[in-house]
Design an enzyme around this catalytic site. Structure first.
Site, PDB file in Angstrom:
ATOM      1  N   ARG A 268      42.571  10.093  26.626  1.00 38.53           N
ATOM      2  CA  ARG A 268      43.518   9.827  28.106  1.00 38.53           C
ATOM      3  C   ARG A 268      44.441   9.398  26.464  1.00 38.53           C
ATOM      4  O   ARG A 268      45.168   8.159  27.366  1.00 38.53           O
ATOM      5  CB  ARG A 268      42.145   8.338  27.618  1.00 38.53           C
ATOM      6  CG  ARG A 268      41.392   8.872  28.889  1.00 38.53           C
ATOM      7  CD  ARG A 268      40.533   7.384  29.487  1.00 38.53           C
ATOM      8  NE  ARG A 268      39.304   7.421  28.162  1.00 38.53           N
ATOM      9  CZ  ARG A 268      37.992   7.929  28.108  1.00 38.53           C
ATOM     10  NH1 ARG A 268      38.101   9.273  28.864  1.00 38.53           N
ATOM     11  NH2 ARG A 268      37.323   7.905  26.861  1.00 38.53           N
TER      12      ARG A 268
ATOM     13  N   GLU B 254      28.264   6.022  17.215  1.00 36.78           N
ATOM     14  CA  GLU B 254      26.684   5.817  17.201  1.00 36.78           C
ATOM     15  C   GLU B 254      25.515   6.675  17.148  1.00 36.78           C
ATOM     16  O   GLU B 254      24.717   6.626  16.003  1.00 36.78           O
ATOM     17  CB  GLU B 254      26.195   5.190  18.853  1.00 36.78           C
ATOM     18  CG  GLU B 254      25.279   4.322  18.568  1.00 36.78           C
ATOM     19  CD  GLU B 254      24.566   3.352  19.823  1.00 36.78           C
ATOM     20  OE1 GLU B 254      26.079   3.819  20.523  1.00 36.78           O
ATOM     21  OE2 GLU B 254      24.028   2.899  19.918  1.00 36.78           O
TER      22      GLU B 254
HETATM   23  P1  AMP Z   1      35.517   4.235  19.259  1.00 39.73           P
HETATM   24  O1  AMP Z   1      35.771   4.974  17.951  1.00 39.73           O
HETATM   25  O2  AMP Z   1      34.155   3.728  18.634  1.00 39.73           O
HETATM   26  O3  AMP Z   1      36.445   3.034  18.959  1.00 39.73           O
HETATM   27  O4  AMP Z   1      35.321   5.338  20.267  1.00 39.73           O
HETATM   28  C1  AMP Z   1      36.575   5.026  21.221  1.00 39.73           C
HETATM   29  C2  AMP Z   1      36.762   6.230  21.359  1.00 39.73           C
HETATM   30  O5  AMP Z   1      35.817   5.809  22.255  1.00 39.73           O
HETATM   31  C3  AMP Z   1      37.856   6.279  22.467  1.00 39.73           C
HETATM   32  O6  AMP Z   1      38.865   7.056  22.318  1.00 39.73           O
HETATM   33  C4  AMP Z   1      36.962   5.773  24.088  1.00 39.73           C
HETATM   34  O7  AMP Z   1      38.189   6.043  25.213  1.00 39.73           O
HETATM   35  C5  AMP Z   1      36.236   5.817  24.163  1.00 39.73           C
HETATM   36  N1  AMP Z   1      35.116   4.892  24.452  1.00 39.73           N
HETATM   37  C6  AMP Z   1      34.317   4.028  23.498  1.00 39.73           C
HETATM   38  N2  AMP Z   1      33.095   3.072  24.097  1.00 39.73           N
HETATM   39  C7  AMP Z   1      33.856   3.038  25.368  1.00 39.73           C
HETATM   40  C8  AMP Z   1      34.040   2.331  26.230  1.00 39.73           C
HETATM   41  N3  AMP Z   1      33.056   1.631  26.722  1.00 39.73           N
HETATM   42  N4  AMP Z   1      34.693   3.152  27.800  1.00 39.73           N
HETATM   43  C9  AMP Z   1      35.503   3.473  27.282  1.00 39.73           C
HETATM   44  N5  AMP Z   1      36.352   4.411  26.794  1.00 39.73           N
HETATM   45  C10 AMP Z   1      35.185   4.289  25.052  1.00 39.73           C
END
Ligand code: AMP
Length: 180
Positions: free
Chosen positions: A63, A100
């Site tokens: 995205r 996670e």
């Molecule tokens: P993180 O690495 O945990 O910061 O997760 C961010 C990545 O995971 C991004 O590329 C987001 O597109 C996706 N992502 C994680 N959680 C969500 C959520 N609740 N809604 C949409 N996309 C998410």
């Protein structure tokens, strides 16, 4: 009257329990679908970085490609993809990070940028910050300066933006949602 951040936040759809139970998925497709809010979003980024003397925009798979490439085009900059493992055809650098459940890897082409390049890093959302941090590390390994790690949505309760800032990565998000 609503400001741009409020208009953008209102167009993000929350899909409960997707892709798994307990996750509130913050879906940006309505924001992109509306010509008006897509333009408000792009304009907000273009105005923020107009005078930042950037060389490139790096977008994170997948995205981050949508917003990142339009912002790069509008700022007259090149675009660099940061991709999930195994998608880039040329020589790559890789960074592992934890999710996670389990691990993930992002990659960048070894010739994606040069030492000293000022790069804007873009994704749709910061949750734990693991993805953005891994991408920032890839750019740092190539000698680039991450001028800012920018996303549309922050999930502050997951702490990612705090972790990024504590690690010295300037971080910008348009709006935030409570919870996970
Ligand atoms: P993180 O690495 O945990 O910061 O997760 C961010 C990545 O995971 C991004 O590329 C987001 O597109 C996706 N992502 C994680 N959680 C969500 C959520 N609740 N809604 C949409 N996309 C998410």
């Amino acid at each position: 009257m609503q400001n741009s951040a409020e208009i953008i936040r209102d167009q993000i759809r929350t899909v409960p329990d997707w892709p798994e139970r307990g996750i509130q998925f913050r879906d940006i497709t309505p924001l992109l679908h509306s010509a008006k809010t897509f333009r408000i979003l792009v304009d907000l980024f273009v105005q923020r970085y107009f005078d930042s003397r950037l060389k490139l925009v790096a977008g994170i798979d997948a995205r981050g490609f949508i917003l990142g490439s339009v912002v790069a085009y509008e700022l007259n900059l090149g675009f660099v993809p940061v991709r999930k493992k195994g998608k880039l055809p040329f020589e790559t650098l890789a960074e592992d990070y934890s999710l996670e459940y389990g691990n993930a890897t992002v990659e960048i082409h070894s010739d994606a940028c040069e030492a000293g390049d000022r790069v804007l890093l873009i994704d749709d959302l910061i949750a734990t910050g693991g993805t953005m941090m891994a991408a920032a590390k890839l750019l740092a390994r190539l000698g680039a300066t991450v001028v800012e790690a920018a996303a549309i949505v922050d999930l502050p309760d997951l702490g990612g933006s705090t972790v990024l800032r504590a690690a010295g990565v300037p971080t910008f998000t348009v709006c935030a949602f409570e919870g996970t």
